[in-house]
Write an enzyme that holds these catalytic residues in place. Structure first.
Site, mmCIF file in Angstrom:
data_model
loop_
_atom_site.group_PDB
_atom_site.id
_atom_site.type_symbol
_atom_site.label_atom_id
_atom_site.label_comp_id
_atom_site.label_asym_id
_atom_site.label_seq_id
_atom_site.Cartn_x
_atom_site.Cartn_y
_atom_site.Cartn_z
ATOM 1 C CB CYS A 1 -0.954 -0.026 1.183
ATOM 2 S SG CYS A 1 -1.993 -1.487 1.133
ATOM 3 C CG HIS B 1 -6.304 1.106 -0.585
ATOM 4 N ND1 HIS B 1 -5.318 1.977 -0.990
ATOM 5 C CD2 HIS B 1 -5.662 0.121 0.088
ATOM 6 C CE1 HIS B 1 -4.145 1.530 -0.583
ATOM 7 N NE2 HIS B 1 -4.329 0.389 0.069
#
Lengths: 485, 402
Positions: free
Chosen positions: B88, B346
């Site tokens: 991430c 996301h």
């Protein structure tokens, strides 16, 4: 003295009440009602013959030296691999020695367990082996609404054979060969095919077992009255008691066939009935053990006072007590892959297992062996070349450290509805081990609502994945939360 | 002695796509969209870009390997382009590559661009990644998903501080309500509807104790930044220059999983934050940080992160959250002013740069309805992987003279 030095048993936690099968399937085949007494033991979705054999093996090896084994025999008719030594998986999971060990699979008939036992006893009698573990396990698939579905249960039992601290002295054996095909499972077939029950009862169990026992008594000169316990499998209740009558055995001395509590566990069943008998046995008791399946093996043992010295174990009784009702026939059917339910696209991921990695990491993956730093004494799992303790950091200076038999405590957990699972939610979390070490691990045999942080957990060898495309079954360890403490 | 990155590099242009279910666009179209806005904002020509970095995580399922997809989509003039991936933190990694290239003097102007096209995989949530973790991990690592792993943190946190899990859930719910309220004001956010605490608490369970509204959305998106030296920025006529104050990365060494960890904090964030404040010259983050975009993949992640960023005291984040300290107009440190991952979803490679985009707009006073009053320092934070094994990135940007 040659004989049994320890025993263990494993009955999976789930039980299926036979009335539940009747309620769901009697509309299709009402005859199942006739044998709907009690409950059958059902392996969890992540269990199979190998994983149950490991569980029984660990139970049997409590207080015994696994490093002293020079053979692990596995008896089963439901081995996950047709060409790969299944007992080798069990031996690796038990951290049995590799050098000097000859492990073997005994299979293809219901008497495989006793046959493996005779082979082990002969090897020890001849002085060629010192300590052989024989594990027997079966998890037979059955079609819905069949008598097989009613009779069969899943389970495992193990016996350790040797010369030291014998708990039941071996008094001889006799075998009978009979290519009597009461049922069979053809090559690559999933389910058993059976012949008429009356014939199986009367000409099979009802004649072959008494013939073999008579043969044994004639060969050894022993008398049936000499025995405090007579054990033979037979899931037909009437036939079971009929055999006793034929043999002239007091019904009180006949070991229960366990139909009501777990069902017939196949190649494991003689062993399981025997383990149940050993739990009740007193020094001096003589036990006759017979099996059935394309013939019959008969073995005799005399219990010694060492039986009282065995360390506590789960055993037959403990396994039976540790149970949870599988209150859904649909769930049972899904666990057995009898119905198709969507796993979602996430369940499509199916990378092949790396056989090189599996070989390199066999002790870590199957043996659940981590490392203990020789310098700072920190146990760690999985092991790495550099110590995990940041204040130590020593390189390649470790001793092997077994985690499989260590008690653990749940540090944090979740129940994941998103992960592909045939038994959602997928419960997993972090556990910390007594004596040090911690890891991230799947949980099994638990209901999410009962899991709590701080709860103790035990490790259990389980089926990790079943790669149907390539025919590979993968195994790893899971944590079993100990709800009762 | 390293002098750090503070004020060595300026951001002169940024772009961000509308995030959402971009069914009719592929990764290429998303890249072009954020690139176009970014280039117009910077007011430079394509030939001025000396090098580019692309952040993308699930390359196998959306864009493909190497940096070629970005070079081809943007028709970059045969310059160096590098694809980076660090879970991430991938977007922030792309930004770090561009910033370090400029700071080193290797190039004058660099592009950082991140993208992820998640809605081409056929289901909700992130792609299944057990097979992407290497052949060894595949043989033993639990069959875990992102919500499951982060949900564990909630049970760990509650147990560590002896708080009832329902009280932790209430604070988690406040986090989601706050982010949705902010996202409703943002035209580029995916989810733009306000929600109530009751809705959050009653949402279906995804991974105990995380309900649906404790989880961020799954979206497609891209974001981009152009960076250069403050001197060049000035020579290009840029005013109110925004500079990079700190860029820190911290990765697990395995201690959380295998040695010692309370399950109630992120080891990596705790360290990266301390290093970032040092690099940026920030002494009291609770007072000095003006606003934050943190990795709120799940509400519990945001809760714990507030403590790891040294803003809430250990064990006190639930109280600060319930007091509104992180609300947009709560008088504390507004967090997820743009709606956060909660409302933006996301798209992994894009998230880090999307967070910087909001901080950049706020520092320039261009954040529209959600504009904060005179912010000086904006902090962004990403956390990739698993709570017990992760990658953390932290960036702080601010006004040049702050």
């Amino acid at each position: 003295m040659v004989g049994i030095t320890s025993y263990g048993a494993y009955i999976p936690r789930y039980r299926l009440n036979r009335m539940l099968v009747v309620q769901n399937m009697a509309w299709y085949f009402p005859v199942i009602m006739a044998v709907a007494q009690g409950e059958k033991a059902v392996a969890n979705w992540d269990e199979d013959a190998v994983s149950m054999a490991v569980a029984a093996g660990y139970d049997c090896m409590i207080g015994k030296d696994r490093k002293a084994l020079d053979g692990v025999y596995l008896a089963s008719t439901t081995l996950p691999f047709s060409d790969r030594l299944n007992s080798g998986i069990v031996a690796t999971a038990l951290n049995a020695p590799e050098q000097g060990a000859m492990n073997a699979d005994f299979t293809a008939c219901m008497k495989a367990g006793t046959t493996a036992a005779i082979a082990a006893l002969e090897a020890i009698e001849s002085g060629k082996k010192d300590s052989v573990l024989v594990t027997a396990a079966d998890q037979r698939g059955t079609k819905m609404a069949t008598m097989f579905e009613m009779f069969y249960g899943d389970g495992a039992a193990a016996l350790l054979f040797g010369k030291k601290d014998v708990i039941a002295e071996f008094k001889g054996s006799y075998s009978l060969n009979a290519d009597f095909v009461d049922h069979y499972r053809g090559w690559n077939k999933e389910f058993d095919y059976g012949w008429e029950e009356r014939w199986v009862r009367d000409e099979g169990y009802g004649k072959i077992i008494p013939q073999a026992i008579a043969g044994f008594l004639k060969k050894t000169g022993m008398k049936i009255e000499d025995f405090n316990k007579v054990i033979y499998p037979c899931y037909f209740g009437g036939t079971h008691s009929g055999i006793a009558k034929k043999l002239g055995v007091d019904p009180a001395k006949v070991q229960n066939n366990l139909h009501a509590v777990c069902g017939d566990t196949g190649a494991a069943h003689s062993f399981l009935m025997f383990a149940a008998a050993l739990e009740e046995a007193n020094p001096g008791d003589k036990i006759l053990l017979a099996s059935f399946g394309q013939g019959c093996d008969v073995l005799a043992f005399e219990v010694t006072k060492n039986i009282k010295k065995l360390k506590p174990r789960l055993g037959f009784k403990g396994s039976l007590e540790r149970k949870a009702n599988l209150d859904s026939y649909q769930k049972f059917s899904k666990f057995r892959d009898l119905i198709i339910a969507d796993l979602g696209i996430r369940g499509e991921a199916n990378p092949s297992s790396s056989l090189t990695v599996l070989w390199r990491k066999r002790k870590t993956l199957y043996g659940f062996v981590g490392l203990k730093c020789n310098k700072c004494k920190t146990p760690q799992y999985p092991g790495n070349s550099i110590c995990v303790n940041p204040d130590c950091g020593s390189i390649n200076d470790f001793s092997e450290y077994e985690f499989a038999d260590k008690k653990a405590k749940i540090l944090m957990y979740t129940g994941d509805m998103l992960a592909a699972s045939v038994n959602p939610p997928s419960v997993y979390g972090m556990v910390g081990f007594e004596g040090g070490g911690r890891t991230f691990i799947d949980f099994t045999d638990c209901d999410l609502t009962q899991v709590k942080v701080g709860m103790p957990a035990k490790m259990s060898f389980r089926r990790r994945n079943k790669d149907k495309e390539r025919g590979f079954t993968g195994y790893f360890w899971k944590a079993v939360p100990q709800v009762e403490g | 002695m390293a002098s750090g990155i503070r004020d060595k590099v300026a951001i002169i242009g940024m772009g961000c796509t509308k995030f959402g279910e971009r069914w009719n666009d592929g990764a290429e179209e998303l890249l072009v969209e954020s690139y176009q806005e970014c280039m117009e904002d910077a007011g430079i020509d394509k030939k001025d870009i000396g090098a580019a970095w692309l952040g993308c995580c699930f390359d196998e399922v959306d864009i493909g390997k190497s940096a070629l997809p970005a070079s081809l989509a943007l028709r970059l003039p045969n310059i160096s382009v590098t694809r980076v991936e660090n879970f991430c933190a991938s977007g922030t990694e792309a930004f770090r590559g561009a910033v370090y290239a400029v700071a080193s003097g290797a190039v004058d102007i660099a592009l950082a661009i991140g993208v992820e096209k998640l809605k081409d995989i056929g289901y909700g949530g992130l792609p299944e990644f057990s097979s992407a973790m290497g052949p060894y991990n595949f043989l033993w690592f639990p069959n875990a998903t992102a919500p499951g792993c982060f949900a564990m943190l909630a049970t760990g946190y509650a147990a560590h501080y002896g708080i009832d899990i329902q009280d932790v859930k209430k604070a988690m719910a406040h986090i989601s309500v706050k982010s949705h309220a902010n996202g409703a004001l943002n035209p580029k956010a995916h989810l733009r509807r306000a929600v109530t605490e009751e809705q959050v608490l009653n949402s279906p369970m995804i991974a105990f104790p995380l309900g649906l509204f404790d989880c961020c959305g799954v979206s497609d998106g891209s974001a981009a930044a152009i960076v250069t030296t403050p001197e060049i920025a000035k020579s290009l006529g840029k005013k109110d220059i925004v500079t990079v104050k700190a860029l820190q990365l911290s990765l697990s060494s395995g201690t959380e999983m295998a040695y010692d960890w309370d399950g109630a904090h992120f080891v990596t964030t705790t360290r990266a934050a301390a290093e970032a404040y040092k690099e940026a010259g920030i002494k009291n983050p609770r007072k000095e940080i003006s606003m934050m975009e943190v990795h709120d993949c799940f509400s519990i992640t945001e809760l714990v992160t507030m403590e790891d960023l040294h803003i809430s005291e250990r064990g006190k984040a639930p109280k600060d959250i319930m007091d509104g300290f992180y609300d947009r107009e709560g008088g504390g440190v507004p967090c997820q002013v743009d709606g956060g991952l909660k409302c933006f979803g996301h798209p992994i490679g894009a998230s880090g740069i999307r967070m910087l985009y909001e901080m950049y707009l706020q520092l320039h006073g261009r954040a529209g309805d959600r504009q904060l009053k005179d912010p000086k320092f904006g902090l962004t934070h990403n956390l990739g992987g698993f709570p017990m094994m992760n990658v953390c990135s932290i960036a702080i940007i601010g006004k040049q003279d702050a």
